[in-house]
Design an enzyme around this catalytic site. Sequence first.
Site, PDB file in Angstrom:
ATOM      1  N   HIS A 268       1.141  -1.279   0.280  1.00 19.60           N
ATOM      2  CA  HIS A 268       0.557   0.017  -0.198  1.00 19.60           C
ATOM      3  C   HIS A 268       0.923   1.028   0.192  1.00 19.60           C
ATOM      4  CE1 HIS A 268      -2.824   3.174   1.403  1.00 19.60           C
ATOM      5  NE2 HIS A 268      -3.883   1.892   1.125  1.00 19.60           N
ATOM      6  N   GLU A 321      -7.645  -4.881  -0.349  1.00 21.54           N
ATOM      7  CA  GLU A 321      -8.021  -5.813  -1.588  1.00 21.54           C
ATOM      8  C   GLU A 321      -8.212  -7.167  -1.310  1.00 21.54           C
ATOM      9  OE1 GLU A 321      -6.296  -3.093  -2.240  1.00 21.54           O
ATOM     10  OE2 GLU A 321      -7.835  -1.561  -2.971  1.00 21.54           O
TER      11      GLU A 321
END
Length: 383
Positions: A268, A321
């Site tokens: 991320h 996700e």
Amino acid sequence: MNSTVEVPRGLAGVVVTETQLGDVRGREGFYHYRQYSAVELAASRSFEDVWRLMFRGALPEDVTERAAFAAEVAPLRHLPAEVREALPALADATALSGPLAGLRTALSLLGASAGFRPVYDVDPERRAADALAACAAVPTLLTALHRLGQGLEPVDPRDDLPYAANYLYMLSGQVPEPAKARAVEQYLISTIDHGFNASTFTARVIASTGADVAACLTGAIGALSGPLHGGAPSRALDTLDAIGTADRIDPWIRERVLAGDRIMGFGHPVYRTEDPRSRMLRGIAREFGGPLVDFAVEVERQVEEILAELKPGRELHTNVEFYAGVVMELCGLPREMFTPTFCAARVVGWSANVLEQAADSKIIRPAARYSGPTPPEPVPAFG
């Protein structure tokens, strides 16, 4: 002479405004909506409660306030006749692109048919009303476009169902099991807002021009559709499918790490520790249990071990996700609806940011450094 300030590519870490809506503290693995932990809100509150918090600055204090807000937004789920009538043709036209592409046009049509005005020209109450209507309609639009694309008739919304349960109902035509509705609701709450990501910033840039709410949200949807932003939940699940079995995890991951490929569902741009959304969704997935969950947990374990071996000193953990895909799969959502489901949550965060930006009429107008041939050159003669 223009005054310019040098900043990192992509505006990484650059503070562009102040906000009261929330923040992401990446080094701590923490993010919040207003003054509350987003993960705690997902664990203890309803989607409507957090929607009210983002729009009006406060959670409902009792069941009466909760019921009042739910009763206010539920009727807004129903689409105007002119929008409903346009959806079959729109679903046909976007058959290869999917519901998220169709939503861009459908939301523009909704705003036009409802008479959304530029936020610059209307008072805060009208802006908020337009944003409330848009947020309520997005799940109806998405599910209708999906069902039409599958050769099915849309399912009308039910005013008696909460946001998440109604979304699943409109998707399948069946009232969902409470555990699945709650799992999806927690996912939706956890993805309402997340700092100044690309789509949120896009919404605010458009709002700074004074455009109407539908225009702001349409631009944000365009940004979200990119695979480097909201398009990864189904791709992360595709990774599990590609690996296939536990004995293939190590060679499959090593090959891609050594080739410098990105492993979807990991890493991320903000978090330097575990993504708190991933941690929460892993817990939800484990409550369901089953082979898919066990396999996902084992993939996560081995990926982190392999990365620690091959890329020492570089922390890389699952992002939202990875387990979002697992949870949505377990709850029966088709993969082509994973990113649209993300959109059904994030539209609330976008709208809250649009309303905050609209209160400040300063247009966002950065600069760029020209890097082409040195001007002025003479214009060449033609012929």
